[in-house]
Design a protein around this motif. Structure first.
Motif, PDB file in Angstrom:
ATOM      1  N   PHE A 150      12.368 -74.704   1.118  1.00 57.51           N
ATOM      2  CA  PHE A 150      12.332 -73.419   0.433  1.00 57.51           C
ATOM      3  C   PHE A 150      11.150 -72.585   0.930  1.00 57.51           C
ATOM      4  N   LEU A 151      11.421 -71.318   1.154  1.00 62.80           N
ATOM      5  CA  LEU A 151      10.395 -70.419   1.684  1.00 62.80           C
ATOM      6  C   LEU A 151      10.016 -69.347   0.656  1.00 62.80           C
ATOM      7  N   ILE A 152      10.978 -68.573   0.230  1.00 56.35           N
ATOM      8  CA  ILE A 152      10.705 -67.454  -0.659  1.00 56.35           C
ATOM      9  C   ILE A 152      12.009 -67.034  -1.320  1.00 56.35           C
ATOM     10  N   SER A 153      11.893 -66.461  -2.506  1.00 51.01           N
ATOM     11  CA  SER A 153      13.094 -66.024  -3.225  1.00 51.01           C
ATOM     12  C   SER A 153      12.891 -64.621  -3.774  1.00 51.01           C
ATOM     13  N   ILE A 154      13.982 -64.026  -4.202  1.00 48.58           N
ATOM     14  CA  ILE A 154      13.906 -62.717  -4.841  1.00 48.58           C
ATOM     15  C   ILE A 154      15.047 -62.582  -5.836  1.00 48.58           C
ATOM     16  N   SER A 155      14.725 -62.016  -6.983  1.00 49.99           N
ATOM     17  CA  SER A 155      15.728 -61.731  -7.996  1.00 49.99           C
ATOM     18  C   SER A 155      16.278 -60.332  -7.765  1.00 49.99           C
ATOM     19  N   SER A 156      17.485 -60.099  -8.244  1.00 46.67           N
ATOM     20  CA  SER A 156      18.110 -58.795  -8.014  1.00 46.67           C
ATOM     21  C   SER A 156      17.439 -57.658  -8.781  1.00 46.67           C
ATOM     22  N   ILE A 157      16.529 -57.999  -9.683  1.00 42.06           N
ATOM     23  CA  ILE A 157      15.832 -56.926 -10.403  1.00 42.06           C
ATOM     24  C   ILE A 157      14.674 -56.365  -9.562  1.00 42.06           C
ATOM     25  N   LYS A 158      14.393 -57.027  -8.451  1.00 45.15           N
ATOM     26  CA  LYS A 158      13.326 -56.563  -7.572  1.00 45.15           C
ATOM     27  C   LYS A 158      13.906 -56.108  -6.238  1.00 45.15           C
ATOM     28  N   ASP A 159      13.121 -55.360  -5.477  1.00 45.21           N
ATOM     29  CA  ASP A 159      13.558 -55.032  -4.122  1.00 45.21           C
ATOM     30  C   ASP A 159      12.606 -55.582  -3.058  1.00 45.21           C
ATOM     31  N   LYS A 160      11.546 -56.228  -3.505  1.00 45.77           N
ATOM     32  CA  LYS A 160      10.578 -56.789  -2.551  1.00 45.77           C
ATOM     33  C   LYS A 160       9.830 -57.932  -3.212  1.00 45.77           C
ATOM     34  N   ASN A 161       9.592 -58.985  -2.417  1.00 49.18           N
ATOM     35  CA  ASN A 161       8.746 -60.069  -2.874  1.00 49.18           C
ATOM     36  C   ASN A 161       7.938 -60.568  -1.693  1.00 49.18           C
ATOM     37  N   GLU A 162       6.652 -60.760  -1.923  1.00 51.64           N
ATOM     38  CA  GLU A 162       5.739 -61.078  -0.827  1.00 51.64           C
ATOM     39  C   GLU A 162       5.012 -62.375  -1.113  1.00 51.64           C
ATOM     40  N   ASP A 163       4.867 -63.191  -0.077  1.00 48.86           N
ATOM     41  CA  ASP A 163       4.114 -64.431  -0.205  1.00 48.86           C
ATOM     42  C   ASP A 163       3.427 -64.696   1.125  1.00 48.86           C
ATOM     43  N   GLY A 164       2.164 -64.304   1.199  1.00 49.72           N
ATOM     44  CA  GLY A 164       1.422 -64.502   2.445  1.00 49.72           C
ATOM     45  C   GLY A 164       2.034 -63.705   3.590  1.00 49.72           C
ATOM     46  N   ARG A 165       2.379 -64.403   4.661  1.00 46.26           N
ATOM     47  CA  ARG A 165       2.949 -63.730   5.839  1.00 46.26           C
ATOM     48  C   ARG A 165       4.436 -63.412   5.667  1.00 46.26           C
ATOM     49  N   PHE A 166       5.024 -63.861   4.586  1.00 43.05           N
ATOM     50  CA  PHE A 166       6.468 -63.725   4.386  1.00 43.05           C
ATOM     51  C   PHE A 166       6.778 -62.689   3.307  1.00 43.05           C
ATOM     52  N   THR A 167       7.662 -61.760   3.635  1.00 45.63           N
ATOM     53  CA  THR A 167       8.126 -60.764   2.684  1.00 45.63           C
ATOM     54  C   THR A 167       9.641 -60.697   2.742  1.00 45.63           C
ATOM     55  N   VAL A 168      10.262 -60.709   1.577  1.00 38.02           N
ATOM     56  CA  VAL A 168      11.711 -60.565   1.515  1.00 38.02           C
ATOM     57  C   VAL A 168      12.017 -59.211   0.891  1.00 38.02           C
ATOM     58  N   PHE A 169      12.940 -58.496   1.510  1.00 37.36           N
ATOM     59  CA  PHE A 169      13.377 -57.201   1.029  1.00 37.36           C
ATOM     60  C   PHE A 169      14.850 -57.297   0.622  1.00 37.36           C
ATOM     61  N   LEU A 170      15.166 -56.664  -0.499  1.00 31.89           N
ATOM     62  CA  LEU A 170      16.545 -56.664  -0.974  1.00 31.89           C
ATOM     63  C   LEU A 170      17.031 -55.231  -1.142  1.00 31.89           C
ATOM     64  N   ASN A 171      18.132 -54.922  -0.495  1.00 31.91           N
ATOM     65  CA  ASN A 171      18.769 -53.615  -0.629  1.00 31.91           C
ATOM     66  C   ASN A 171      20.141 -53.855  -1.264  1.00 31.91           C
TER      67      ASN A 171
END
Lengths: 113, 113
Positions: free
Chosen positions: B46-67
């Motif tokens: 597991f690296l990183i997750s994001i819920s649909s209520i957000k559009d961005k989640n950041e953890d150190g060098r890793f960022t997940v974007f949700l559109n």
């Protein structure tokens, strides 16, 4: 602490034989999943156990596949009368609950000859 | 029917640059998204997750974007390091069923020193 372990790491079997794959989840994890990954494919959901609830078997591809989880811990995936298309890596994962990230074992590579 | 798609099977990036891994999904009922990293002969991590209520989640060098409108997910790794070389899987869960995670087929990232 110890992660998810699976055994055997590799299994070669003849077509028509039965196989059993074992998964030891992380202690305290109530949820347990089985997936398989065929060559060039993504992970395919097979079955989900959550605590003492009835398992979600919706991903099992045929009635040759079955799984059980004893005492809410160790799980065994059984494939009866194996076919060549069953060849894949079988992955087990556990998590603290359905809404939590999964921790995967190293997988069992099954080859049906 | 592949509900989660990773259309780029491979990606090469120079060390220190940004890696962008993309994922598209078709099911508007997906509400929870995850990225996993997988090294050869190991299970996904597991690296990183994001819920649909957000559009961005950041953890150190890793960022997940949700559109959500585009049904598109991306993972940014900045700066990329040789140790990031692995296969990356995106996964999604449907709000109502909750049990089954749908995985993409993976993108193999190579970070060139």
């Amino acid at each position: 602490g110890a992660g998810v372990s699976q055994s055997p790491s590799n299994k070669v079997t003849e077509k028509g034989k039965d196989v059993e794959l074992r998964c030891d989840p992380i202690s305290g994890h109530t949820a347990l999943y089985w997936y398989r990954q065929s060559l060039g494919q993504g992970l395919e959901f097979l079955i989900y156990f959550q605590g003492n609830s009835a398992p979600d078997k919706s991903g099992l591809p045929s009635d040759r596949f079955s799984a059980e989880r004893t005492g809410g811990s160790v799980s065994t995936l059984t494939i009866q009368r194996t076919q060549q298309e069953d060849s894949a890596v079988y992955l087990c994962a556990s998590s603290l609950g359905w809404n939590r990230e999964q921790y995967f074992g190293p997988g069992t590579r099954l080859t049906v000859t | 029917d592949q509900q989660v798609k990773q259309n780029s099977p491979s990606l090469s990036v120079q060390e220190g640059r940004i890696s962008i891994l993309n994922c598209d999904y078709t099911n508007s009922m997906f509400d929870y998204f995850l990225w996993y990293k997988k090294y050869p002969a190991e299970g996904p991590t597991f690296l990183i997750s994001i819920s649909s209520i957000k559009d961005k989640n950041e953890d150190g060098r890793f960022t997940v974007f949700l559109n959500k409108s585009a049904k598109h997910l991306s993972l940014h790794i900045v700066p990329s390091q040789p140790g990031d070389s692995a296969v990356y899987f995106c996964a999604a869960r449907e709000r109502d069923t909750g049990n089954q995670f749908y995985f993409g087929t993976g993108t193999s990232l190579t970070v060139i020193p």
